[in-house]
Design an enzyme around this catalytic site. Structure first.
Site, PDB file in Angstrom:
ATOM      1  N   CYS A 322     -50.172  28.561 129.735  1.00  0.00           N
ATOM      2  CA  CYS A 322     -51.171  29.207 128.858  1.00  0.00           C
ATOM      3  C   CYS A 322     -52.255  28.234 128.442  1.00  0.00           C
ATOM      4  O   CYS A 322     -51.972  27.069 128.167  1.00  0.00           O
ATOM      5  CB  CYS A 322     -50.533  29.666 127.549  1.00  0.00           C
ATOM      6  SG  CYS A 322     -49.177  30.760 127.762  1.00  0.00           S
ATOM      7  N   ARG A 420     -54.604  42.813 130.062  1.00  0.00           N
ATOM      8  CA  ARG A 420     -53.755  42.080 129.106  1.00  0.00           C
ATOM      9  C   ARG A 420     -54.608  41.213 128.173  1.00  0.00           C
ATOM     10  O   ARG A 420     -54.291  40.992 127.034  1.00  0.00           O
ATOM     11  CB  ARG A 420     -52.765  41.200 129.877  1.00  0.00           C
ATOM     12  CG  ARG A 420     -51.723  40.515 129.004  1.00  0.00           C
ATOM     13  CD  ARG A 420     -50.720  39.737 129.847  1.00  0.00           C
ATOM     14  NE  ARG A 420     -49.492  39.500 129.100  1.00  0.00           N
ATOM     15  CZ  ARG A 420     -49.248  38.408 128.387  1.00  0.00           C
ATOM     16  NH1 ARG A 420     -50.130  37.453 128.335  1.00  0.00           N
ATOM     17  NH2 ARG A 420     -48.125  38.283 127.732  1.00  0.00           N
TER      18      ARG A 420
HETATM   19  P1  5GP Z   1     -43.229  29.566 129.750  1.00  0.00           P
HETATM   20  O1  5GP Z   1     -41.807  30.016 129.729  1.00  0.00           O
HETATM   21  O2  5GP Z   1     -43.689  29.293 131.141  1.00  0.00           O
HETATM   22  O3  5GP Z   1     -43.476  28.426 128.851  1.00  0.00           O
HETATM   23  O4  5GP Z   1     -44.113  30.779 129.161  1.00  0.00           O
HETATM   24  C1  5GP Z   1     -44.054  32.082 129.679  1.00  0.00           C
HETATM   25  C2  5GP Z   1     -44.858  33.030 128.800  1.00  0.00           C
HETATM   26  O5  5GP Z   1     -46.245  32.704 128.787  1.00  0.00           O
HETATM   27  C3  5GP Z   1     -44.852  34.481 129.262  1.00  0.00           C
HETATM   28  O6  5GP Z   1     -43.685  35.165 128.924  1.00  0.00           O
HETATM   29  C4  5GP Z   1     -46.100  35.069 128.613  1.00  0.00           C
HETATM   30  O7  5GP Z   1     -45.900  35.499 127.307  1.00  0.00           O
HETATM   31  C5  5GP Z   1     -47.024  33.892 128.550  1.00  0.00           C
HETATM   32  N1  5GP Z   1     -48.069  33.942 129.574  1.00  0.00           N
HETATM   33  C6  5GP Z   1     -47.954  34.247 130.878  1.00  0.00           C
HETATM   34  N2  5GP Z   1     -49.117  34.067 131.527  1.00  0.00           N
HETATM   35  C7  5GP Z   1     -50.004  33.644 130.593  1.00  0.00           C
HETATM   36  C8  5GP Z   1     -51.372  33.277 130.631  1.00  0.00           C
HETATM   37  O8  5GP Z   1     -52.018  33.243 131.681  1.00  0.00           O
HETATM   38  N3  5GP Z   1     -51.951  32.935 129.444  1.00  0.00           N
HETATM   39  C9  5GP Z   1     -51.271  32.937 128.274  1.00  0.00           C
HETATM   40  N4  5GP Z   1     -51.911  32.633 127.158  1.00  0.00           N
HETATM   41  N5  5GP Z   1     -49.972  33.241 128.214  1.00  0.00           N
HETATM   42  C10 5GP Z   1     -49.335  33.587 129.356  1.00  0.00           C
END
Ligand code: 5GP
Length: 508
Positions: A322, A420
């Site tokens: 993110c 989204r």
């Molecule tokens: P991770 O487990 O990789 O740290 O985070 C996964 C989460 O990041 C997902 O469940 C979703 O809520 C969030 N997410 C997924 N894609 C994106 C993105 O492109 N931008 C942002 N801000 N959040 C994302």
């Protein structure tokens, strides 16, 4: 301690007074007197994703196109967790994936797939391929709706001519069970008759459903104890939905496939469109649980509960891919966000999902201790055999791709990704990404990763002295740590450190 208060309340009150918000690397759990060890059979990691959707392990795979499709959803539900199938698919494609999970395991199938006596073997094999069905047993129903026969694996094995009609190979001698038979009764009858499929008819002769041997025996012999199954005996699965024009169509398709829970998957859950979507789903599909998000403020949690949600997804910007926090300048460090949202709706019965930012297994007990009921993960589960996408050999490394649903690539490819982030109608040159595209090391099979994650959770619970998640909520307390404390927490001052299976220096 006053009823309804928790040990962590004074920690977060102090943080609030100081104007500080914390995330995983800022705190550690305090150890407490313990009568439980991580491997004790009494250690219970069961929890909830939403009011009616249970979890045997509090791990949910994220609705991302590099994390959760049918293969991941099946694998994680078999380990006791839950997969949420992403929505960068047409409503029909997404529902077909849900159907694949639902048909993967079915002790009692109330609406079994039937074939026609006029179908050819070739047609059935093609349908199996198209729909991804693994089973070979089908009831044969004629054009008047009557069950006239049965075909099983053997019939396919011993018939080489694909043009042969089902009516030529089906067996017409159908052994059926009484309408009120239990699963144990079905097991006994199948053992006696040596039939792998047992139809059950209603008193009026109409078909009630079938028992299938593989699943009946698995359940009766308890070799499926870890599986997360619903009341109908099929694996539990969720699907992401948006707030755009296809909401009604998507819900209609998902409902037909008997999805257990939908997740309103947006970057800003405290918004009119999300609240309207919650109300729509609750009004027309009350049998499906609705989880909404993402949010990070307590007032937002209250708005969602008032709208009628069955679960809340917390996390704005903690995810590994993110960039929302730096692009839009918003968000709250994840552990404080979880605590504040959980505290705001404490006692409502609405579970909290801590979504994003899990780097190490030790972050899971921290998220749960702060008030979450489960954690959702992208990166920790991506790069496994079960995640979508190819394994790539590149410069001596074996990698898979992992990308944000708000990354430029995902937004260009998928309308639902633009939606989204509230950028539905922008042309590619105007898009403002809130995520990045990357590669991560291929990690092997999901069960190994999940076993390490749950092992870390149980270790944390053992140190706190909590034998279940409710006890973790009650007993947990935090130390705030400094930069030196964090450095001390990781291996330090070593040469040639070998990777441990759950510690690479470079995260999971
Ligand atoms: P991770 O487990 O990789 O740290 O985070 C996964 C989460 O990041 C997902 O469940 C979703 O809520 C969030 N997410 C997924 N894609 C994106 C993105 O492109 N931008 C942002 N801000 N959040 C994302």
């Amino acid at each position: 301690m006053k009823k309804g208060t928790r040990k962590i309340d004074s920690f977060f009150k102090k943080m609030d007074r100081q104007g500080e918000a914390v995330s995983y690397n800022d705190i550690r759990l305090k150890t407490g007197y313990s009568e439980i060890t991580p491997s004790s059979p009494d250690m219970d990691t069961s929890s909830l994703f939403s009011r009616r959707v249970k979890l045997k392990i509090p791990i949910v795979s994220s609705p991302m196109d590099t994390v959760t499709e049918a293969k991941m959803a099946i694998a994680i539900a078999k380990l006791g967790g839950l997969g949420i199938i992403h929505k960068a698919l047409s409503p029909k494609e997404q529902a077909a994936m849900v159907g694949r999970v639902k048909h993967h395991l079915n002790a009692f199938v109330s609406d079994p797939i039937c074939v026609s006596p006029d179908n050819t073997i070739g047609e059935i094999l093609q349908m199996k391929k198209d729909k991804g069905y693994k089973f070979y047993s089908f009831l044969v129903r004629d054009s008047s709706g009557l069950i006239v026969g049965l075909v099983t694996h053997n019939d396919f094995d011993f018939c080489r001519d694909k043009d042969t009609r089902i009516s030529k190979i089906m067996s017409t001698e159908i052994i059926c069970a009484k309408p009120d038979i239990t699963i144990q009764g079905a097991y006994r009858q199948m053992m006696e008759t040596k039939k792998k499929i047992l139809p059950v008819f209603n008193h009026d002769g109409s078909l009630r459903g079938i028992y299938t041997w593989a699943d009946v025996s698995r359940i009766v012999l308890k070799s499926s104890e870890t599986f997360n199954v619903d009341g109908r005996g099929s694996l539990v699965v969720g699907a992401a939905i948006g707030v755009g024009a296809d909401l009604e169509e998507r819900m209609n398709f998902l409902n037909r496939e008997k999805v257990n829970v939908v997740v309103i998957d947006t970057a800003h859950g405290d918004s009119k469109k999300v609240i309207d979507a919650v109300k729509f789903c609750k009004k027309y599909y009350s049998q499906i649980d609705v989880v909404a998000g993402n949010i990070s403020e307590p007032s937002s949690a209250k708005h969602l509960v008032r709208a009628g949600v069955d679960g809340i997804r917390v996390g704005q910007g903690p995810g590994s891919i993110c960039t929302t926090r730096v692009i839009a300048g918003i968000g709250c460090p994840q552990v404080t966000a979880i605590y504040n949202c959980a505290k705001a709706v404490r006692g409502s019965g609405v579970p909290i999902c801590g979504d994003g930012g899990i780097e190490y297994s030790g972050d899971i007990p921290i998220a749960l201790a702060a008030g979450a009921h489960n954690v959702m993960m992208g990166k920790a589960l991506a790069g496994t055999t079960e995640s979508p996408g190819d394994i790539i050999h590149k410069g001596g490394r074996t990698v898979k791709s992992y990308r944000g649903m708000g990354s430029l690539g995902a937004m260009i490819e998928h309308k639902t990704s633009r939606e989204r982030y509230g950028q539905t109608d922008l042309t590619p040159d105007k898009l403002v990404p809130e995520g990045v595209e990357a590669e991560i090391d291929y990690k092997g099979d999901l069960n190994i990763i999940v076993s390490l994650l749950i092992g870390g959770l149980k270790a944390g619970m053992g140190y706190v002295g909590a034998k279940n998640i409710a006890a973790l909520h009650r007993k947990a307390d935090f130390h705030k740590i400094s930069g030196t404390g964090l450095r001390e927490s990781h291996p330090h001052g070593l040469l040639n450190m070998k990777d441990a299976p759950n510690y690479r220096g470079e995260k999971l």
